[in-house]
Design an enzyme around this catalytic site. Structure first.
Site, PDB file in Angstrom:
ATOM      1  N   LYS A   1       0.830  -1.213   0.000  1.00  9.32           N
ATOM      2  CA  LYS A   1       0.000   0.000   0.000  1.00  9.32           C
ATOM      3  C   LYS A   1       0.864   1.263   0.000  1.00  9.32           C
ATOM      4  O   LYS A   1       0.703   2.122  -0.858  1.00  9.32           O
ATOM      5  CB  LYS A   1      -0.933   0.032   1.223  1.00  9.32           C
TER       6      LYS A   1
ATOM      7  N   ARG B   1      -9.783   1.060   8.081  1.00  6.01           N
ATOM      8  CA  ARG B   1      -9.440  -0.306   8.468  1.00  6.01           C
ATOM      9  C   ARG B   1     -10.589  -0.980   9.222  1.00  6.01           C
ATOM     10  O   ARG B   1     -10.457  -2.138   9.619  1.00  6.01           O
ATOM     11  CB  ARG B   1      -8.197  -0.293   9.356  1.00  6.01           C
TER      12      ARG B   1
ATOM     13  N   ARG C   1      11.768  -6.020   5.443  1.00  4.93           N
ATOM     14  CA  ARG C   1      11.720  -4.598   5.772  1.00  4.93           C
ATOM     15  C   ARG C   1      12.268  -4.351   7.186  1.00  4.93           C
ATOM     16  O   ARG C   1      12.880  -3.322   7.449  1.00  4.93           O
ATOM     17  CB  ARG C   1      10.280  -4.074   5.656  1.00  4.93           C
TER      18      ARG C   1
ATOM     19  N   ARG D   1      11.081  -0.870  12.873  1.00  5.41           N
ATOM     20  CA  ARG D   1       9.711  -0.929  13.401  1.00  5.41           C
ATOM     21  C   ARG D   1       9.514  -2.167  14.259  1.00  5.41           C
ATOM     22  O   ARG D   1       9.742  -3.291  13.808  1.00  5.41           O
ATOM     23  CB  ARG D   1       8.703  -0.935  12.235  1.00  5.41           C
TER      24      ARG D   1
ATOM     25  N   ARG E   1      -1.114  -9.150  12.986  1.00  5.06           N
ATOM     26  CA  ARG E   1      -1.579  -8.086  12.093  1.00  5.06           C
ATOM     27  C   ARG E   1      -2.411  -8.681  10.944  1.00  5.06           C
ATOM     28  O   ARG E   1      -3.427  -8.105  10.541  1.00  5.06           O
ATOM     29  CB  ARG E   1      -0.384  -7.300  11.534  1.00  5.06           C
TER      30      ARG E   1
END
Ligand code: B4P
Length: 192
Positions: free
Chosen positions: A14, A89, A128, A134, A146
C-alpha cells in the site's frame, strides 16, 4: 475530485504503491500508519497511545484514528483528490470517511485492494524489518497477529464498498513494477 482507497493486508504494498498513484493522478497521499509513526517520533500523547497498540499489531481505536484523519484532510483544502493508504481499516472508519467526504460534496471513487499470499507478506515484512526499525515488523508473531486483525476487522471494509460496486481486487504478487502497472491499468480503465 478523485478519491481513492488503497487497501490490502499489512505489507501488501500500500505505502509503496500509493506514492506512485499520488504522483500520476495528482493526489494528496494520506497514510494513517505514517501519521501515527510521526506522532510516536515526536513523543506526543497521541504517539504514546498509538504505540501501545501498534507494537502488538492491534488497531489504534477508531475514535482517535478518525479524528486524526479528519484533521489531515481538512489541512488540504487545495487538494484535487486524496489517496487513503491504510484507512479505513474498520467499517466504522469507512462510514466516518463517507460522512466526511459527503460534507465536502465528494465521495470515494474506488477502493483498490492488493491481494498477496500470507507467506509472501511475512517474508516482505521480515525483510523490511532489517532496515525499518519498526517493532511491529521484527517479530513473526506480531506480523501474524496483524494479518489476523486484517482478516477479522478490515476485510469487511472491502465488502462495504463492494456493495456500492466500488471495490476492485488487484493481484499484488510479483515485482513492484508489475503491481504499479496493474493499478494504473485498472484506474485508467475505470476513469476512461
Ligand atoms: P501501516 O503503516 O499501514 O503498515 P503496513 O500495513 O505494514 O504498510 P504497507 O502495506 O503500506 O507496507 P508496504 O506494503 O508498502 O500500519 C501500521 C500499523 O499502524 C497498523 O498495524 C495499526 O496498528 C496502525 N494503523 C494504521 N492505520 C490505522 C487505522 N486506519 N486504524 C487503526 N490503526 C491503524 O511495504 C511492505 C514491504 O514490502 C516494504 O519493504 C516494500 O518495499 C515491500 N514490497 C512492497 N511491494 C513489494 C513487491 N511487489 N514485491 C516485494 N516486496 C514488496
Amino acid at each position: 475530485m478523485l478519491n481513492l482507497i488503497l487497501f490490502g493486508p499489512p505489507g501488501s504494498g500500500k505505502g509503496t504503491q500509493a506514492t506512485f498513484l499520488a504522483e500520476r493522478y495528482d493526489l494528496v497521499h494520506i497514510s494513517t500508519g505514517d501519521l501515527f509513526r510521526s506522532e510516536i517520533k515526536g513523543e506526543t500523547e497521541l504517539g504514546t497511545l498509538a504505540k501501545s497498540y501498534m507494537n502488538k499489531g492491534e488497531l489504534v481505536p477508531d475514535e482517535v484514528t478518525i479524528a486524526m484523519l479528519r484533521k489531515k484532510v481538512e489541512s488540504h483544502p487545495e487538494a484535487s483528490g486524496f489517496i487513503f493508504d491504510g484507512f479505513p481499516r474498520t467499517v466504522a472508519q469507512a462510514e466516518a470517511l463517507d460522512t466526511m467526504l459527503g460534507e465536502m460534496k465528494t465521495q470515494i471513487e474506488m477502493l483498490l485492494s492488493l491481494s498477496v499470499d500470507d507467506e509472501a507478506i511475512v517474508q516482505r515484512i521480515l525483510k523490511r524489518a532489517e532496515t525499518s526499525g519498526r517493532a511491529d515488523d521484527a517479530d513473526e508473531g506480531t506480523i501474524r497477529n496483524r494479518i489476523n486483525v486484517y482478516t477479522e476487522n478490515t476485510t469487511p471494509v472491502f465488502d462495504y464498498y463492494a456493495e456500492q460496486e466500488r471495490s476492485s481486487s488487484i493481484d499484488g504478487m510479483g515485482s513492484i513494477d508489475d503491481v504499479t502497472h496493474r493499478l494504473f491499468a485498472a484506474l485508467d480503465a475505470h476513469c476512461a
